[in-house]
Design a protein around this motif. Structure first.
Motif, PDB file in Angstrom:
ATOM      1  N   ASN A  83      20.447   6.256   3.969  1.00 35.34           N
ATOM      2  CA  ASN A  83      20.081   6.595   5.347  1.00 35.34           C
ATOM      3  C   ASN A  83      20.777   5.626   6.291  1.00 35.34           C
ATOM      4  O   ASN A  83      20.199   4.700   6.821  1.00 35.34           O
ATOM      5  N   ALA A  84      22.102   5.848   6.519  1.00 42.71           N
ATOM      6  CA  ALA A  84      22.892   4.875   7.267  1.00 42.71           C
ATOM      7  C   ALA A  84      22.642   4.974   8.761  1.00 42.71           C
ATOM      8  O   ALA A  84      22.705   3.985   9.456  1.00 42.71           O
ATOM      9  N   GLY A  85      22.369   6.184   9.315  1.00 45.55           N
ATOM     10  CA  GLY A  85      22.192   6.311  10.749  1.00 45.55           C
ATOM     11  C   GLY A  85      23.532   6.382  11.451  1.00 45.55           C
ATOM     12  O   GLY A  85      24.339   7.266  11.195  1.00 45.55           O
ATOM     13  N   VAL A  86      23.778   5.409  12.335  1.00 45.85           N
ATOM     14  CA  VAL A  86      25.038   5.342  13.082  1.00 45.85           C
ATOM     15  C   VAL A  86      25.792   4.094  12.634  1.00 45.85           C
ATOM     16  O   VAL A  86      25.246   2.994  12.691  1.00 45.85           O
ATOM     17  N   THR A  87      27.012   4.286  12.189  1.00 42.27           N
ATOM     18  CA  THR A  87      27.827   3.192  11.686  1.00 42.27           C
ATOM     19  C   THR A  87      29.019   2.970  12.599  1.00 42.27           C
ATOM     20  O   THR A  87      29.783   3.912  12.873  1.00 42.27           O
ATOM     21  N   GLN A  88      29.173   1.744  13.066  1.00 43.60           N
ATOM     22  CA  GLN A  88      30.298   1.385  13.916  1.00 43.60           C
ATOM     23  C   GLN A  88      31.173   0.374  13.205  1.00 43.60           C
ATOM     24  O   GLN A  88      30.671  -0.561  12.576  1.00 43.60           O
ATOM     25  N   THR A  89      32.475   0.539  13.346  1.00 42.61           N
ATOM     26  CA  THR A  89      33.426  -0.453  12.861  1.00 42.61           C
ATOM     27  C   THR A  89      34.569  -0.591  13.856  1.00 42.61           C
ATOM     28  O   THR A  89      34.914   0.400  14.542  1.00 42.61           O
ATOM     29  N   PRO A  90      35.153  -1.780  13.988  1.00 42.45           N
ATOM     30  CA  PRO A  90      34.724  -3.040  13.373  1.00 42.45           C
ATOM     31  C   PRO A  90      33.553  -3.640  14.133  1.00 42.45           C
ATOM     32  O   PRO A  90      33.179  -3.148  15.185  1.00 42.45           O
ATOM     33  N   LYS A  91      32.984  -4.703  13.631  1.00 43.94           N
ATOM     34  CA  LYS A  91      31.906  -5.416  14.333  1.00 43.94           C
ATOM     35  C   LYS A  91      32.477  -6.373  15.380  1.00 43.94           C
ATOM     36  O   LYS A  91      31.862  -6.617  16.409  1.00 43.94           O
ATOM     37  N   PHE A  92      33.632  -6.915  15.106  1.00 45.07           N
ATOM     38  CA  PHE A  92      34.291  -7.845  16.021  1.00 45.07           C
ATOM     39  C   PHE A  92      35.785  -7.505  16.068  1.00 45.07           C
ATOM     40  O   PHE A  92      36.349  -7.083  15.066  1.00 45.07           O
ATOM     41  N   GLN A  93      36.381  -7.717  17.252  1.00 43.87           N
ATOM     42  CA  GLN A  93      37.817  -7.486  17.387  1.00 43.87           C
ATOM     43  C   GLN A  93      38.354  -8.298  18.541  1.00 43.87           C
ATOM     44  O   GLN A  93      37.722  -8.364  19.599  1.00 43.87           O
ATOM     45  N   VAL A  94      39.503  -8.923  18.329  1.00 45.13           N
ATOM     46  CA  VAL A  94      40.226  -9.600  19.407  1.00 45.13           C
ATOM     47  C   VAL A  94      41.554  -8.883  19.577  1.00 45.13           C
ATOM     48  O   VAL A  94      42.291  -8.682  18.602  1.00 45.13           O
ATOM     49  N   LEU A  95      41.847  -8.497  20.790  1.00 44.08           N
ATOM     50  CA  LEU A  95      43.096  -7.794  21.097  1.00 44.08           C
ATOM     51  C   LEU A  95      43.890  -8.571  22.133  1.00 44.08           C
ATOM     52  O   LEU A  95      43.298  -9.292  22.963  1.00 44.08           O
ATOM     53  N   LYS A  96      45.171  -8.387  22.111  1.00 42.19           N
ATOM     54  CA  LYS A  96      46.000  -8.910  23.188  1.00 42.19           C
ATOM     55  C   LYS A  96      46.141  -7.839  24.265  1.00 42.19           C
ATOM     56  O   LYS A  96      46.100  -6.630  23.973  1.00 42.19           O
ATOM     57  N   THR A  97      46.302  -8.273  25.492  1.00 40.02           N
ATOM     58  CA  THR A  97      46.502  -7.340  26.594  1.00 40.02           C
ATOM     59  C   THR A  97      47.655  -6.393  26.264  1.00 40.02           C
ATOM     60  O   THR A  97      48.729  -6.827  25.835  1.00 40.02           O
ATOM     61  N   GLY A  98      47.390  -5.101  26.477  1.00 37.32           N
ATOM     62  CA  GLY A  98      48.418  -4.105  26.227  1.00 37.32           C
ATOM     63  C   GLY A  98      48.344  -3.440  24.867  1.00 37.32           C
ATOM     64  O   GLY A  98      48.931  -2.375  24.660  1.00 37.32           O
ATOM     65  N   GLN A  99      47.626  -4.064  23.923  1.00 38.65           N
ATOM     66  CA  GLN A  99      47.490  -3.447  22.606  1.00 38.65           C
ATOM     67  C   GLN A  99      46.540  -2.257  22.680  1.00 38.65           C
ATOM     68  O   GLN A  99      45.706  -2.162  23.572  1.00 38.65           O
ATOM     69  N   SER A 100      46.665  -1.385  21.718  1.00 40.33           N
ATOM     70  CA  SER A 100      45.752  -0.247  21.615  1.00 40.33           C
ATOM     71  C   SER A 100      44.954  -0.374  20.327  1.00 40.33           C
ATOM     72  O   SER A 100      45.367  -1.065  19.387  1.00 40.33           O
ATOM     73  N   MET A 101      43.807   0.254  20.304  1.00 37.00           N
ATOM     74  CA  MET A 101      43.009   0.270  19.084  1.00 37.00           C
ATOM     75  C   MET A 101      41.966   1.378  19.175  1.00 37.00           C
ATOM     76  O   MET A 101      41.727   1.937  20.255  1.00 37.00           O
ATOM     77  N   THR A 102      41.370   1.667  18.039  1.00 37.82           N
ATOM     78  CA  THR A 102      40.330   2.686  17.965  1.00 37.82           C
ATOM     79  C   THR A 102      39.058   2.073  17.406  1.00 37.82           C
ATOM     80  O   THR A 102      39.086   1.429  16.360  1.00 37.82           O
ATOM     81  N   LEU A 103      37.956   2.270  18.124  1.00 36.96           N
ATOM     82  CA  LEU A 103      36.639   1.894  17.630  1.00 36.96           C
ATOM     83  C   LEU A 103      36.053   3.120  16.928  1.00 36.96           C
ATOM     84  O   LEU A 103      36.012   4.215  17.496  1.00 36.96           O
ATOM     85  N   GLN A 104      35.600   2.899  15.707  1.00 38.64           N
ATOM     86  CA  GLN A 104      35.093   4.019  14.920  1.00 38.64           C
ATOM     87  C   GLN A 104      33.579   4.135  15.036  1.00 38.64           C
ATOM     88  O   GLN A 104      32.864   3.135  15.146  1.00 38.64           O
ATOM     89  N   CYS A 105      33.095   5.365  15.029  1.00 39.08           N
ATOM     90  CA  CYS A 105      31.660   5.645  15.040  1.00 39.08           C
ATOM     91  C   CYS A 105      31.403   6.857  14.161  1.00 39.08           C
ATOM     92  O   CYS A 105      32.065   7.898  14.337  1.00 39.08           O
ATOM     93  N   ALA A 106      30.450   6.736  13.260  1.00 44.91           N
ATOM     94  CA  ALA A 106      30.089   7.854  12.386  1.00 44.91           C
ATOM     95  C   ALA A 106      28.570   7.917  12.258  1.00 44.91           C
ATOM     96  O   ALA A 106      27.914   6.887  12.173  1.00 44.91           O
ATOM     97  N   GLN A 107      28.064   9.149  12.235  1.00 47.43           N
ATOM     98  CA  GLN A 107      26.620   9.329  12.043  1.00 47.43           C
ATOM     99  C   GLN A 107      26.384  10.372  10.954  1.00 47.43           C
ATOM    100  O   GLN A 107      27.161  11.304  10.792  1.00 47.43           O
ATOM    101  N   ASP A 108      25.294  10.186  10.230  1.00 46.20           N
ATOM    102  CA  ASP A 108      24.992  11.074   9.103  1.00 46.20           C
ATOM    103  C   ASP A 108      23.697  11.848   9.334  1.00 46.20           C
ATOM    104  O   ASP A 108      23.038  12.266   8.378  1.00 46.20           O
ATOM    105  N   MET A 109      23.322  12.033  10.584  1.00 43.59           N
ATOM    106  CA  MET A 109      22.064  12.698  10.922  1.00 43.59           C
ATOM    107  C   MET A 109      22.280  14.117  11.446  1.00 43.59           C
ATOM    108  O   MET A 109      21.336  14.756  11.914  1.00 43.59           O
ATOM    109  N   ASN A 110      23.519  14.564  11.442  1.00 44.18           N
ATOM    110  CA  ASN A 110      23.873  15.906  11.920  1.00 44.18           C
ATOM    111  C   ASN A 110      23.512  16.110  13.397  1.00 44.18           C
ATOM    112  O   ASN A 110      23.163  17.220  13.811  1.00 44.18           O
ATOM    113  N   HIS A 111      23.616  15.031  14.162  1.00 47.98           N
ATOM    114  CA  HIS A 111      23.339  15.138  15.592  1.00 47.98           C
ATOM    115  C   HIS A 111      24.521  15.749  16.319  1.00 47.98           C
ATOM    116  O   HIS A 111      25.677  15.404  16.060  1.00 47.98           O
ATOM    117  N   GLU A 112      24.208  16.629  17.262  1.00 50.54           N
ATOM    118  CA  GLU A 112      25.280  17.223  18.068  1.00 50.54           C
ATOM    119  C   GLU A 112      25.768  16.252  19.141  1.00 50.54           C
ATOM    120  O   GLU A 112      26.934  16.176  19.464  1.00 50.54           O
TER     121      GLU A 112
END
Lengths: 113, 110
Positions: free
Chosen positions: B1-30
């Motif tokens: 029963n994970a609920g909502v999972t986010q990754t990463p927990k911590f991130q340091v970026l330099k100005t101008g870099q791009s990145m993706t924050l991940q989010c997944a849920q296993d509750m079949n929420h719309e």
């Protein structure tokens, strides 16, 4: 004007004290109301919903006054474990029939021995 | 029963870099949403989605993109990171019993 306003605190109280938090909201069409609790560096978690008739959950009592657009949370017999930030949250319905949560900035509570 | 999972927990970026924050849920929420939390301010809505293939802007969408190809996943993309995007990011999903939040991503842009 912020949509949801709270006194930021901090409220420093001894164990066993009674403490009350207040919150006002600006949108009279708001649908539902909640108090969330957020521990340091953690995600918000639902503490309780708030109903016009008032509701109680153990040591916690929540009240809603729709005419004054005012929400309150009363904590009796404070415990050390109650130390946290309490977020006043209003649920608004927007176009398409969906809802969104509007958060106050939170009131910090510190309970000391 | 994970609920909502986010990754990463911590991130340091330099100005101008791009990145993706991940989010997944296993509750079949719309309904899923992204918030950012800054000191002295409440959580502010960035983007939200009411189902797969449907997204819309929230209160503070500039500098962020989202997509929703499946019910489970709702990634948040920073296109070109700026110091003003230093914040704590929370993903949330909503069902009949209210909102469930992920544990957050602490992002610092230097």
């Amino acid at each position: 004007r912020k949509e949801v306003e709270q006194d930021p605190g901090p409220f420093n109280v001894p164990e066993g004290a009674t403490v009350a938090f207040n919150c006002t909201y600006s949108n009279s069409a708001s649908q539902s109301f909640f108090w969330y609790r957020q521990d340091c560096r953690k995600e918000p978690k639902l503490l309780m919903s708030v109903y016009s008739s008032g509701n109680e959950d153990g040591r916690f009592t929540a009240q809603l006054n729709r005419a004054s657009q005012y929400i309150s949370l009363l904590i009796r017999d404070s415990k050390l474990s109650d130390s946290a930030t309490y977020l006043c949250v209003v649920n608004e319905r927007f176009s398409g029939g969906y809802n969104k949560l509007i958060f106050g900035a939170g009131t910090r509570l510190a309970v000391h021995p | 029963n994970a609920g909502v999972t986010q990754t990463p927990k911590f991130q340091v970026l330099k100005t101008g870099q791009s990145m993706t924050l991940q989010c997944a849920q296993d509750m079949n929420h719309e309904y899923m949403s992204w918030y950012r939390q800054d000191p002295g301010m409440g959580l502010r809505l960035i983007h939200y989605s009411v189902g797969a293939g449907i997204t819309d802007q929230g209160e503070v969408p500039n500098g962020y993109n989202v997509s929703r190809s499946t019910t489970e996943d709702f990634p948040l993309r920073l296109l070109s990171a700026a110091p003003s995007q230093t914040s704590v990011y929370f993903c949330a999903s909503s069902g009949h019993y209210g909102y469930t939040f992920g544990s957050g991503t602490r992002l610092t842009v230097v």
